[in-house]
Motif scaffolding. Structure first.
Motif, PDB file in Angstrom:
ATOM      1  N   UNK A 231       2.956 -13.245   0.240  1.00  0.00           N
ATOM      2  CA  UNK A 231       2.046 -14.098   1.009  1.00  0.00           C
ATOM      3  C   UNK A 231       1.339 -13.336   2.120  1.00  0.00           C
ATOM      4  N   UNK A 232       2.027 -12.355   2.691  1.00  0.00           N
ATOM      5  CA  UNK A 232       1.422 -11.520   3.737  1.00  0.00           C
ATOM      6  C   UNK A 232       0.198 -10.784   3.203  1.00  0.00           C
ATOM      7  N   UNK A 233       0.251 -10.407   1.925  1.00  0.00           N
ATOM      8  CA  UNK A 233      -0.861  -9.694   1.308  1.00  0.00           C
ATOM      9  C   UNK A 233      -1.765 -10.622   0.505  1.00  0.00           C
ATOM     10  N   UNK A 237       0.786 -16.575  -5.253  1.00  0.00           N
ATOM     11  CA  UNK A 237       2.204 -16.941  -5.243  1.00  0.00           C
ATOM     12  C   UNK A 237       2.995 -15.723  -5.691  1.00  0.00           C
ATOM     13  N   UNK A 238       4.318 -15.848  -5.778  1.00  0.00           N
ATOM     14  CA  UNK A 238       5.150 -14.699  -6.122  1.00  0.00           C
ATOM     15  C   UNK A 238       4.911 -14.245  -7.563  1.00  0.00           C
ATOM     16  N   UNK A 239       4.630 -15.199  -8.458  1.00  0.00           N
ATOM     17  CA  UNK A 239       4.374 -14.830  -9.856  1.00  0.00           C
ATOM     18  C   UNK A 239       3.128 -13.932  -9.965  1.00  0.00           C
ATOM     19  N   UNK A 240       2.089 -14.289  -9.195  1.00  0.00           N
ATOM     20  CA  UNK A 240       0.869 -13.480  -9.160  1.00  0.00           C
ATOM     21  C   UNK A 240       1.185 -12.082  -8.618  1.00  0.00           C
ATOM     22  N   UNK A 241       1.991 -12.013  -7.573  1.00  0.00           N
ATOM     23  CA  UNK A 241       2.391 -10.741  -6.973  1.00  0.00           C
ATOM     24  C   UNK A 241       3.150  -9.878  -7.981  1.00  0.00           C
ATOM     25  N   UNK A 242       4.131 -10.465  -8.642  1.00  0.00           N
ATOM     26  CA  UNK A 242       4.946  -9.707  -9.599  1.00  0.00           C
ATOM     27  C   UNK A 242       4.092  -9.199 -10.765  1.00  0.00           C
ATOM     28  N   UNK A 243       3.174 -10.036 -11.241  1.00  0.00           N
ATOM     29  CA  UNK A 243       2.300  -9.646 -12.349  1.00  0.00           C
ATOM     30  C   UNK A 243       1.457  -8.428 -11.984  1.00  0.00           C
ATOM     31  N   UNK A 244       0.780  -8.476 -10.820  1.00  0.00           N
ATOM     32  CA  UNK A 244      -0.054  -7.356 -10.393  1.00  0.00           C
ATOM     33  C   UNK A 244       0.786  -6.113 -10.111  1.00  0.00           C
ATOM     34  N   UNK A 245       1.938  -6.314  -9.499  1.00  0.00           N
ATOM     35  CA  UNK A 245       2.807  -5.198  -9.149  1.00  0.00           C
ATOM     36  C   UNK A 245       3.234  -4.438 -10.408  1.00  0.00           C
ATOM     37  N   UNK A 246       3.630  -5.187 -11.425  1.00  0.00           N
ATOM     38  CA  UNK A 246       4.081  -4.542 -12.657  1.00  0.00           C
ATOM     39  C   UNK A 246       2.915  -3.873 -13.391  1.00  0.00           C
ATOM     40  N   UNK A 247       1.731  -4.466 -13.305  1.00  0.00           N
ATOM     41  CA  UNK A 247       0.546  -3.877 -13.940  1.00  0.00           C
ATOM     42  C   UNK A 247       0.262  -2.480 -13.397  1.00  0.00           C
ATOM     43  N   UNK A 248       0.452  -2.288 -12.096  1.00  0.00           N
ATOM     44  CA  UNK A 248       0.105  -1.018 -11.459  1.00  0.00           C
ATOM     45  C   UNK A 248       1.254  -0.025 -11.366  1.00  0.00           C
ATOM     46  N   UNK A 249       2.496  -0.519 -11.342  1.00  0.00           N
ATOM     47  CA  UNK A 249       3.633   0.388 -11.181  1.00  0.00           C
ATOM     48  C   UNK A 249       4.500   0.515 -12.430  1.00  0.00           C
ATOM     49  N   UNK A 250       4.381  -0.454 -13.336  1.00  0.00           N
ATOM     50  CA  UNK A 250       5.227  -0.449 -14.524  1.00  0.00           C
ATOM     51  C   UNK A 250       6.573  -1.099 -14.301  1.00  0.00           C
ATOM     52  N   UNK A 251       6.823  -1.573 -13.067  1.00  0.00           N
ATOM     53  CA  UNK A 251       8.100  -2.168 -12.716  1.00  0.00           C
ATOM     54  C   UNK A 251       7.886  -3.439 -11.913  1.00  0.00           C
ATOM     55  N   UNK A 252       8.913  -4.297 -11.857  1.00  0.00           N
ATOM     56  CA  UNK A 252       8.859  -5.437 -10.961  1.00  0.00           C
ATOM     57  C   UNK A 252       9.128  -4.936  -9.537  1.00  0.00           C
TER      58      UNK A 252
END
Length: 271
Positions: A231-233, A237-252
């Motif tokens: 939310x700070x960034x 929601x958290x699902x959106x965060x996890x999706x983007x995070x994994x797209x760019x890093x390959x990990x949750x």
């Protein structure tokens, strides 16, 4: 690992973000490193031993000693094959265009050898930088090379330039519609300009900048809640965060938090 950053001379600062070096003995280098997209293209010179790239679902390849890495849209996993000694030219998001003689969009996630990029001149500058005996000499060589190629500089696209500044200053948190309105240009035109100038769409660059900002928060602050971090960034929601995070890093985020974070960000440099 020994990691140092150097500023470009003023005449190149509009195009070059910084130079940096990375040195390490083989024993002190992780078996694999994940280079995370950061919205910039880089010239890389391995004056130490080279690296192997591990594309997802494909056979690994040995990287050239000297090459340009195109815009990354996914994690780029590399493995050192010996002692690390690397000199890197990190361009501004739209900074490589004046030096390009190939389609920037078509080299996404691709390592392009310098001789293919610049012909005979590319091979010669690569050899000089590999055999130079100090970082200061490498910087002098590459700056002379780049300034000579700026004679035929392309016109600066002020719309792209101002939009990039908005994205960077806003940590990637503006929508493409908002970016279009601020620059009085329709979404399709803006996307086309970005594609040819940067190699990414405005949305891709914004997502990249946002994830980099999030990673820096993880690295530099005591994070007690990944939900709060999302939310700070300004993720929906958290699902959106996890999706983007994994797209760019390959990990949750949970998988990535810890040593993986610091070893991956060693390939990033500075704002």
């Amino acid at each position: 690992m020994n990691h140092k950053i150097f500023e470009p001379q003023p005449n190149l600062a509009e195009w070059v973000k910084c130079y940096w070096t990375l040195e390490s003995s083989f024993e002190n280098t992780p078996l694999k490193n994940t280079i995370i997209p950061d919205g910039t293209m880089k010239l890389i010179f391995h004056y130490g031993d080279t690296y192997k790239h591990h594309p997802e679902g494909k056979e690994s390849i040995i990287l050239p000693k000297c090459f340009l890495i195109g815009q990354l849209t996914r994690p780029y996993v590399v493995e050192p094959l010996g002692v690390t000694g690397s000199f890197v030219v990190r361009f501004q998001p739209n900074g490589f265009l004046p030096f390009a003689n190939i389609s920037i969009k078509e080299i996404q996630n691709t390592a392009v050898p310098l001789d293919k990029l610049f012909g005979k001149d590319g091979g010669e500058i690569g050899e000089k930088i590999l055999t130079a005996d100090a970082t200061s000499k490498r910087i002098e060589l590459i700056e002379t090379f780049l300034l000579n190629r700026l004679i035929d500089r392309k016109n600066i696209d002020n719309i792209v330039k101002s939009t990039v500044e908005i994205i960077l200053n806003g940590n990637g948190q503006f929508s493409v519609n908002e970016l279009s309105k601020q620059n009085n240009i329709n979404r399709r035109q803006l996307t086309r300009k970005f594609s040819s100038t940067i190699g990414l769409s405005p949305k891709q660059l914004s997502k990249t900048v946002r994830i980099q900002n999030t990673l820096k928060t993880l690295l530099n602050k005591e994070v007690t809640s990944l939900t709060d971090l999302a939310y700070e960034n300004e993720y929906f929601d958290q699902a959106h965060f996890i999706k983007d995070f994994k797209e760019f890093t390959g990990l949750t985020p949970k998988e990535f938090y810890g040593d993986n974070l610091k070893m991956s960000l060693i390939f990033d440099t500075k704002d």
